[in-house]
Design a protein around this motif. Sequence first.
Motif, PDB file in Angstrom:
ATOM      1  N   HIS A  28      49.461 -59.179 -41.452  1.00 26.79           N
ATOM      2  CA  HIS A  28      48.109 -59.744 -41.337  1.00 26.79           C
ATOM      3  C   HIS A  28      47.141 -58.705 -40.776  1.00 26.79           C
ATOM      4  O   HIS A  28      46.052 -58.510 -41.311  1.00 26.79           O
ATOM      5  N   GLY A  29      47.548 -58.054 -39.674  1.00 26.13           N
ATOM      6  CA  GLY A  29      46.687 -57.061 -39.045  1.00 26.13           C
ATOM      7  C   GLY A  29      46.301 -55.957 -40.007  1.00 26.13           C
ATOM      8  O   GLY A  29      45.121 -55.601 -40.144  1.00 26.13           O
ATOM      9  N   LEU A  30      47.295 -55.452 -40.708  1.00 28.02           N
ATOM     10  CA  LEU A  30      47.094 -54.325 -41.622  1.00 28.02           C
ATOM     11  C   LEU A  30      46.266 -54.704 -42.850  1.00 28.02           C
ATOM     12  O   LEU A  30      45.267 -54.053 -43.170  1.00 28.02           O
ATOM     13  N   GLU A  35      41.499 -54.717 -46.280  1.00 24.83           N
ATOM     14  CA  GLU A  35      40.768 -55.414 -47.340  1.00 24.83           C
ATOM     15  C   GLU A  35      39.440 -55.988 -46.880  1.00 24.83           C
ATOM     16  O   GLU A  35      38.510 -56.098 -47.678  1.00 24.83           O
ATOM     17  N   TYR A  36      39.343 -56.387 -45.611  1.00 22.04           N
ATOM     18  CA  TYR A  36      38.131 -57.070 -45.156  1.00 22.04           C
ATOM     19  C   TYR A  36      37.475 -56.433 -43.935  1.00 22.04           C
ATOM     20  O   TYR A  36      36.444 -56.901 -43.477  1.00 22.04           O
ATOM     21  N   GLY A  37      38.102 -55.398 -43.385  1.00 21.65           N
ATOM     22  CA  GLY A  37      37.517 -54.745 -42.218  1.00 21.65           C
ATOM     23  C   GLY A  37      37.617 -55.551 -40.934  1.00 21.65           C
ATOM     24  O   GLY A  37      36.824 -55.371 -40.014  1.00 21.65           O
ATOM     25  N   TYR A  38      38.612 -56.447 -40.850  1.00 24.91           N
ATOM     26  CA  TYR A  38      38.768 -57.264 -39.644  1.00 24.91           C
ATOM     27  C   TYR A  38      39.278 -56.408 -38.482  1.00 24.91           C
ATOM     28  O   TYR A  38      40.055 -55.480 -38.673  1.00 24.91           O
ATOM     29  N   ASP A 129      34.589 -64.934 -46.778  1.00 27.52           N
ATOM     30  CA  ASP A 129      34.785 -63.677 -47.516  1.00 27.52           C
ATOM     31  C   ASP A 129      36.116 -63.640 -48.294  1.00 27.52           C
ATOM     32  O   ASP A 129      36.362 -62.715 -49.049  1.00 27.52           O
ATOM     33  N   LEU A 130      36.949 -64.648 -48.123  1.00 24.55           N
ATOM     34  CA  LEU A 130      38.240 -64.670 -48.822  1.00 24.55           C
ATOM     35  C   LEU A 130      38.110 -65.438 -50.143  1.00 24.55           C
ATOM     36  O   LEU A 130      38.725 -66.493 -50.337  1.00 24.55           O
ATOM     37  N   LYS A 154      34.748 -60.075 -37.297  1.00 24.54           N
ATOM     38  CA  LYS A 154      33.876 -59.253 -38.119  1.00 24.54           C
ATOM     39  C   LYS A 154      32.498 -59.913 -38.128  1.00 24.54           C
ATOM     40  O   LYS A 154      32.411 -61.136 -38.046  1.00 24.54           O
ATOM     41  N   GLU A 155      31.453 -59.126 -38.237  1.00 23.44           N
ATOM     42  CA  GLU A 155      30.093 -59.687 -38.231  1.00 23.44           C
ATOM     43  C   GLU A 155      29.806 -60.496 -39.497  1.00 23.44           C
ATOM     44  O   GLU A 155      30.311 -60.174 -40.574  1.00 23.44           O
ATOM     45  N   ASN A 156      28.957 -61.504 -39.337  1.00 23.18           N
ATOM     46  CA  ASN A 156      28.420 -62.268 -40.478  1.00 23.18           C
ATOM     47  C   ASN A 156      29.493 -62.931 -41.346  1.00 23.18           C
ATOM     48  O   ASN A 156      29.445 -62.850 -42.559  1.00 23.18           O
ATOM     49  N   VAL A 157      30.431 -63.567 -40.682  1.00 26.45           N
ATOM     50  CA  VAL A 157      31.469 -64.298 -41.398  1.00 26.45           C
ATOM     51  C   VAL A 157      31.367 -65.769 -41.008  1.00 26.45           C
ATOM     52  O   VAL A 157      31.127 -66.092 -39.854  1.00 26.45           O
TER      53      VAL A 157
END
Length: 166
Positions: A28-30, A35-38, A129-130, A154-157
């Motif tokens: 999950h972390g990776l 993919e989403y910059g989390y 975003d998903l 992450k910003e703006n989610v």
Amino acid sequence: SGKNIKLDDISIRTDVHSGDIGYITYMHGLIYKEEYGYSTAFEAYVAESFYEFLIKYNPDKDHLWCAEHNENIIGCIGIVGHGERAQLRWLLINPYYRKIGLGKKLLDKALNFAKSKKYRSAYLDTTDDLSRAIKMYTKAGFVKKSEKINNSWKENVSELEFELKL
């Protein structure tokens, strides 16, 4: 995917082995970073949710499905029981193994389990975003119930809750 992997090449198990949770948390972390910059705060959130799952694990109410290829976990999904509602969690597939129907297969297994345990509904939290995942959930009949801004990873989610009546 270059190896022409088929759905039949992948096995799915429901017994939780030592190390599974650590490895899935790592995935999950990776993957969410790539993919989403989390941020790592997301990994902390996943780790905490899995801590709860393991501490309270009751196979009559809760389940984890691990998809494996060559004995490596390449995907997963879980159900966590909350009274009459089943929470769908941790749907994740290694990018290399996408687009072969594995996500749908895991989702079907989870929902069939929830129905067999007589849960009245299944719900899940996701983020706006998903889009690929959301498309799969809505196709399965999930309906959006709520939406709220969540900037913890992450910003703006926006965080969305979806529900499916069983």
